[in-house]
Design an enzyme around this catalytic site. Structure first.
Site, PDB file in Angstrom:
ATOM      1  N   LEU A  58       0.853  -1.190   0.000  1.00  0.00           N
ATOM      2  CA  LEU A  58       0.000   0.000   0.000  1.00  0.00           C
ATOM      3  C   LEU A  58       0.891   1.242   0.000  1.00  0.00           C
ATOM      4  O   LEU A  58       1.809   1.334   0.810  1.00  0.00           O
ATOM      5  CB  LEU A  58      -0.902   0.033   1.241  1.00  0.00           C
ATOM      6  N   HIS A  59       0.608   2.180  -0.921  1.00  0.00           N
ATOM      7  CA  HIS A  59       1.390   3.419  -0.911  1.00  0.00           C
ATOM      8  C   HIS A  59       0.620   4.602  -1.498  1.00  0.00           C
ATOM      9  O   HIS A  59       1.071   5.734  -1.397  1.00  0.00           O
ATOM     10  CB  HIS A  59       2.697   3.232  -1.696  1.00  0.00           C
TER      11      HIS A  59
END
Length: 364
Positions: free
Chosen positions: A208-209
């Site tokens: 996740l980013h």
């Protein structure tokens, strides 16, 4: 003929590797093809940059602009200043940009203002989400590109709807898949495999980013809570992007089956993906890799610029709705996840087609 190839971030490195290999092959066959590789330095962490060059057999760049971090505007400006000096010192016939990172857009603008032709590899893809910096990069790059190399017929249609001449568009397939297929035999276990006693098809890989997922702390924490709760205690391996790590450091996140690991090399990460029970991500490129490796993939976004991974592949958009995340995990554990197939021309030969088209265009 002189070509300048631009790379700036992890996805770029994966895409330029087979293109360079194909240029060198054609040069050895007697074609007048020379290239200069420019690394903008947009990704400067060793795991996200130098390691990829080693593993993907990419030659050392002729120059590294070393732009480093900064805001979108600061980074764009630094790339443009550095790349302008590069092109003035080393004139070229064609600039090849790949993907949709800041370097892609910035270098395209510089090239066009110097009256140099631009070829965009992975042109025409769209998410429809203008909050994504990458969507702006795609739109700007495609608005000034000369030669468009696409991964799907949908991308062709997107470009033609913008008024692009069909003769400038070339449906060639996906260069990321060229790299994946050629390197699959070299995938290797990361240290975490032994340290965490992982077993094939019995763990999740999580990345996740995206700002929409990680920037708002309570939302990010709620998402992680639901992912953990729904995972039925299977290990979750989370290679943490530097951007995400800064946010995680401010949160009190501590679950027994959630394991944070350092950013992994290409061969290590895709070993984990290949053997995972499922992939949980908000990355576009990883959904392509999961599709080709036939691994179930949940994407925590409401739209994707790679719809073929959903329409044909193993990917499903679950957004960030807690209820939808829960239902998606239930479907996965019930064995009802859809069976995927391979998109058209994702056959490991996209880079061959690209260089063949360039040879035709320039009558080499």
């Amino acid at each position: 003929m002189q070509i300048t190839i631009v790379a700036g971030a992890r996805p770029n490195f994966i895409k330029i590797a087979p293109i360079i290999k194909e240029i060198e092959k054609k040069k050895n066959e007697g074609y007048d093809l020379n290239y200069r590789l420019v690394h903008t330095g947009q990704h400067y962490d060793k795991k996200l940059s130098a390691t990829f060059f080693d593993e993907l057999s990419i030659p050392d760049p002729n120059v590294n602009l070393n732009v480093g971090s900064g805001t979108q505007a600061e980074q764009t400006a630094a790339i443009m200043i550095g790349f302008e000096k590069e092109l003035q010192a080393f004139p070229t016939d064609l600039v090849i940009v790949v993907g949709d990172v800041t370097s892609t857009m910035a270098c395209s603008i510089v090239a066009k203002k110097l009256h140099i032709k631009v070829a965009h590899v992975e042109a025409g893809i769209r998410s429809g989400d203008l909050k994504m910096p990458e969507e702006i990069n795609r739109m700007v790059t495609d608005s000034i590109t000369d030669y468009f190399f696409t991964t799907s017929k949908l991308a062709n249609n997107n470009l033609m709807q913008l008024g692009i001449n069909e003769k400038q568009i070339f449906f060639v397939g996906n260069v990321m898949i060229d790299t994946l297929l050629s390197k699959e035999k070299d995938f290797r276990q990361p240290k975490a495999w032994q340290e965490l006693n992982l077993k094939s098809k019995d763990y999740f890989v999580l990345t996740l980013h995206r700002p929409s997922n990680v920037d708002e702390e309570s939302h990010f924490k709620n998402m992680l809570n639901e992912i953990i709760t729904s995972s039925r205690n299977k290990p979750i391996i989370f290679p943490v992007h530097p951007r995400t790590k800064k946010i995680l450091d401010t949160l009190d996140i501590n679950f027994e089956n959630l394991h944070f690991v350092e950013p992994l090399s290409y061969l290590e990460f895709n070993y984990l993906v290949k053997h995972a029970f499922a992939v949980l991500t908000d990355s576009g490129g990883i959904t392509e890799e999961a599709t080709m490796l036939n691994v179930p993939c949940m994407t925590f976004r409401n739209s994707t610029e790679r719809p073929e991974t959903c329409d044909i592949g193993t990917n499903v958009l679950v957004g960030s709705s807690i209820e939808k995340i829960k239902k998606s995990f239930e479907k996965l554990f019930d064995g009802n996840w859809k069976k995927g197939a391979y998109p058209e021309l994702w056959d490991g030969k996209a880079s061959e087609r690209i260089i063949e088209e360039i040879i035709k265009i320039y009558n080499l």
